[in-house]
Design a protein around this motif. Structure first.
Motif, PDB file in Angstrom:
ATOM      1  N   GLN A   3      -5.101  -9.561   7.800  1.00  0.00           N
ATOM      2  CA  GLN A   3      -4.456  -8.857   6.622  1.00  0.00           C
ATOM      3  C   GLN A   3      -3.511  -7.960   6.392  1.00  0.00           C
ATOM      4  O   GLN A   3      -3.456  -6.850   7.432  1.00  0.00           O
ATOM      5  CB  GLN A   3      -5.799  -8.097   6.167  1.00  0.00           C
ATOM      6  N   LEU A   4      -2.815  -7.869   5.420  1.00  0.00           N
ATOM      7  CA  LEU A   4      -1.322  -7.228   4.962  1.00  0.00           C
ATOM      8  C   LEU A   4      -2.391  -6.483   3.623  1.00  0.00           C
ATOM      9  O   LEU A   4      -2.820  -7.170   3.081  1.00  0.00           O
ATOM     10  CB  LEU A   4      -0.349  -7.230   4.660  1.00  0.00           C
ATOM     11  N   VAL A   5      -3.036  -5.241   4.016  1.00  0.00           N
ATOM     12  CA  VAL A   5      -3.389  -4.593   3.278  1.00  0.00           C
ATOM     13  C   VAL A   5      -2.619  -3.406   2.049  1.00  0.00           C
ATOM     14  O   VAL A   5      -2.217  -2.059   2.865  1.00  0.00           O
ATOM     15  CB  VAL A   5      -4.617  -4.253   3.247  1.00  0.00           C
ATOM     16  N   GLU A   6      -2.210  -3.339   0.934  1.00  0.00           N
ATOM     17  CA  GLU A   6      -1.483  -2.502   0.647  1.00  0.00           C
ATOM     18  C   GLU A   6      -2.487  -1.681  -0.479  1.00  0.00           C
ATOM     19  O   GLU A   6      -3.332  -1.579  -0.702  1.00  0.00           O
ATOM     20  CB  GLU A   6      -0.266  -3.505  -1.055  1.00  0.00           C
ATOM     21  N   SER A   7      -1.639  -0.103  -0.786  1.00  0.00           N
ATOM     22  CA  SER A   7      -1.689   0.552  -1.031  1.00  0.00           C
ATOM     23  C   SER A   7      -0.551   1.476  -2.557  1.00  0.00           C
ATOM     24  O   SER A   7       0.499   0.856  -2.051  1.00  0.00           O
ATOM     25  CB  SER A   7      -3.193   1.526  -0.073  1.00  0.00           C
ATOM     26  N   GLY A   8      -1.003   2.165  -3.167  1.00  0.00           N
ATOM     27  CA  GLY A   8      -0.125   3.171  -3.414  1.00  0.00           C
ATOM     28  C   GLY A   8       0.436   2.540  -4.955  1.00  0.00           C
ATOM     29  O   GLY A   8       1.225   3.647  -5.984  1.00  0.00           O
ATOM     30  N   GLY A   9       0.391   1.762  -5.366  1.00  0.00           N
ATOM     31  CA  GLY A   9       0.673   1.242  -7.161  1.00  0.00           C
ATOM     32  C   GLY A   9       0.223   2.340  -8.374  1.00  0.00           C
ATOM     33  O   GLY A   9      -0.310   3.361  -7.858  1.00  0.00           O
ATOM     34  N   GLY A  10       0.460   1.609  -9.525  1.00  0.00           N
ATOM     35  CA  GLY A  10      -0.047   2.481 -10.351  1.00  0.00           C
ATOM     36  C   GLY A  10       1.141   2.821 -11.402  1.00  0.00           C
ATOM     37  O   GLY A  10       1.982   1.918 -11.533  1.00  0.00           O
ATOM     38  N   LEU A  11       0.371   3.580 -12.418  1.00  0.00           N
ATOM     39  CA  LEU A  11       1.825   3.670 -13.236  1.00  0.00           C
ATOM     40  C   LEU A  11       2.502   5.018 -13.241  1.00  0.00           C
ATOM     41  O   LEU A  11       1.322   6.420 -12.842  1.00  0.00           O
ATOM     42  CB  LEU A  11       0.126   3.729 -14.947  1.00  0.00           C
ATOM     43  N   VAL A  12       3.531   4.946 -13.475  1.00  0.00           N
ATOM     44  CA  VAL A  12       4.102   6.252 -13.848  1.00  0.00           C
ATOM     45  C   VAL A  12       5.532   6.093 -14.872  1.00  0.00           C
ATOM     46  O   VAL A  12       5.879   4.918 -14.789  1.00  0.00           O
ATOM     47  CB  VAL A  12       5.163   6.176 -12.472  1.00  0.00           C
ATOM     48  N   GLN A  13       5.204   7.095 -15.305  1.00  0.00           N
ATOM     49  CA  GLN A  13       6.877   7.683 -16.526  1.00  0.00           C
ATOM     50  C   GLN A  13       8.343   6.895 -15.536  1.00  0.00           C
ATOM     51  O   GLN A  13       8.622   7.452 -15.024  1.00  0.00           O
ATOM     52  CB  GLN A  13       6.613   9.316 -16.949  1.00  0.00           C
ATOM     53  N   ALA A  14       9.196   7.031 -16.218  1.00  0.00           N
ATOM     54  CA  ALA A  14      10.280   5.925 -17.004  1.00  0.00           C
ATOM     55  C   ALA A  14      11.465   7.269 -15.586  1.00  0.00           C
ATOM     56  O   ALA A  14      11.279   8.583 -15.700  1.00  0.00           O
ATOM     57  CB  ALA A  14      11.291   5.896 -17.319  1.00  0.00           C
ATOM     58  N   GLY A  15      12.047   7.187 -14.603  1.00  0.00           N
ATOM     59  CA  GLY A  15      12.973   8.769 -13.742  1.00  0.00           C
ATOM     60  C   GLY A  15      11.744   8.577 -12.880  1.00  0.00           C
ATOM     61  O   GLY A  15      12.089   9.785 -11.809  1.00  0.00           O
ATOM     62  N   GLY A  16      10.413   8.747 -12.267  1.00  0.00           N
ATOM     63  CA  GLY A  16       9.439   9.111 -11.831  1.00  0.00           C
ATOM     64  C   GLY A  16       9.708   8.368 -10.274  1.00  0.00           C
ATOM     65  O   GLY A  16      10.085   7.185  -9.955  1.00  0.00           O
ATOM     66  N   SER A  17       8.309   8.939  -9.190  1.00  0.00           N
ATOM     67  CA  SER A  17       8.768   7.989  -8.173  1.00  0.00           C
ATOM     68  C   SER A  17       7.441   7.186  -7.986  1.00  0.00           C
ATOM     69  O   SER A  17       6.255   7.742  -8.092  1.00  0.00           O
ATOM     70  CB  SER A  17       9.367   8.988  -6.902  1.00  0.00           C
ATOM     71  N   LEU A  18       7.799   6.270  -6.816  1.00  0.00           N
ATOM     72  CA  LEU A  18       5.536   6.242  -6.196  1.00  0.00           C
ATOM     73  C   LEU A  18       6.210   5.580  -5.049  1.00  0.00           C
ATOM     74  O   LEU A  18       7.889   5.101  -4.510  1.00  0.00           O
ATOM     75  CB  LEU A  18       5.375   4.610  -6.567  1.00  0.00           C
ATOM     76  N   ARG A  19       5.238   5.668  -4.062  1.00  0.00           N
ATOM     77  CA  ARG A  19       5.263   5.138  -2.381  1.00  0.00           C
ATOM     78  C   ARG A  19       4.421   4.065  -2.703  1.00  0.00           C
ATOM     79  O   ARG A  19       3.273   4.659  -2.689  1.00  0.00           O
ATOM     80  CB  ARG A  19       5.097   6.026  -1.747  1.00  0.00           C
ATOM     81  N   LEU A  20       4.651   2.655  -1.763  1.00  0.00           N
ATOM     82  CA  LEU A  20       3.695   1.855  -1.544  1.00  0.00           C
ATOM     83  C   LEU A  20       3.465   1.745  -0.080  1.00  0.00           C
ATOM     84  O   LEU A  20       4.852   1.672   0.467  1.00  0.00           O
ATOM     85  CB  LEU A  20       4.023   0.532  -2.454  1.00  0.00           C
ATOM     86  N   SER A  21       2.585   1.740   0.147  1.00  0.00           N
ATOM     87  CA  SER A  21       2.504   1.310   1.429  1.00  0.00           C
ATOM     88  C   SER A  21       1.608   0.060   2.049  1.00  0.00           C
ATOM     89  O   SER A  21       0.868  -0.579   1.272  1.00  0.00           O
ATOM     90  CB  SER A  21       1.737   2.480   2.119  1.00  0.00           C
ATOM     91  N   CYS A  22       1.325  -1.303   3.383  1.00  0.00           N
ATOM     92  CA  CYS A  22       1.283  -2.041   3.227  1.00  0.00           C
ATOM     93  C   CYS A  22       0.776  -1.724   5.221  1.00  0.00           C
ATOM     94  O   CYS A  22       1.612  -1.443   5.591  1.00  0.00           O
ATOM     95  CB  CYS A  22       2.207  -3.006   3.233  1.00  0.00           C
ATOM     96  N   ALA A  23      -0.438  -1.774   5.243  1.00  0.00           N
ATOM     97  CA  ALA A  23      -1.236  -1.768   6.625  1.00  0.00           C
ATOM     98  C   ALA A  23      -1.098  -3.212   6.786  1.00  0.00           C
ATOM     99  O   ALA A  23      -2.081  -4.234   6.692  1.00  0.00           O
ATOM    100  CB  ALA A  23      -2.274  -0.863   6.636  1.00  0.00           C
ATOM    101  N   ALA A  24      -0.925  -3.239   8.296  1.00  0.00           N
ATOM    102  CA  ALA A  24      -0.407  -4.597   8.852  1.00  0.00           C
ATOM    103  C   ALA A  24      -1.680  -4.684  10.089  1.00  0.00           C
ATOM    104  O   ALA A  24      -1.639  -4.699  10.331  1.00  0.00           O
ATOM    105  CB  ALA A  24       0.599  -5.606   8.754  1.00  0.00           C
ATOM    106  N   SER A  25      -3.047  -5.486   9.909  1.00  0.00           N
ATOM    107  CA  SER A  25      -3.859  -6.596  11.038  1.00  0.00           C
ATOM    108  C   SER A  25      -3.337  -7.056  11.738  1.00  0.00           C
ATOM    109  O   SER A  25      -3.584  -8.738  11.433  1.00  0.00           O
ATOM    110  CB  SER A  25      -5.177  -6.774  10.547  1.00  0.00           C
TER     111      SER A  25
END
Length: 125
Positions: A3-25
């Motif tokens: 399994q590869l389980v992702e997290s961290g997405g969402g809505l952000v304003q232009a110019g902003g930042s996000l971090r996506l993570s992926c945990a792998a079994s």
């Protein structure tokens, strides 16, 4: 079961930042190149970034260089993607993926064996 389980997405304003993570079994995680792809409705998967098994070598889609950063932690079996200076055109579903073993490097989604479930990133203007 892998399994590869992702997290961290969402809505952000232009110019902003996000971090996506992926945990792998995935027992062979530390032996594999890991990649990130993204997809918008009606379009094919686009390569975003990949990172070597030891985290030393990274490679990015030309249009994303300097804004996105891929990182991995083999002790935790995780790979992340930091998205900076986000633009409305970065809106997509982002997927992490594990390259087939002993396959060298690739930006083709066909060469990736395991995939996360996808994580929506939306950017408001």
């Amino acid at each position: 079961q892998v399994q590869l389980v992702e997290s961290g997405g969402g809505l952000v304003q232009a110019g902003g930042s996000l971090r996506l993570s992926c945990a792998a079994s995935l027992r062979t995680f530390s032996d594999r190149v890991m990649g990130w792809f993204r997809q918008t409705p009606g379009k094919e998967l686009d390569f975003v970034a990949r990172i070597s098994w030891n985290g030393v070598i990274t490679y990015y889609a030309d249009s994303l260089k300097g804004r996105f950063t891929i990182h991995r932690d083999n002790a935790k079996n995780t790979v992340s993607l930091k998205l900076n200076s986000l633009k409305p055109e970065d809106k997509a579903v982002y997927y992490c993926a594990a390259l087939r073993l002993r396959h060298g490097d690739s930006e083709s989604p066909d060469e990736y064996e395991y995939w996360g479930q996808g994580n929506q990133v939306a950017v408001s203007s």
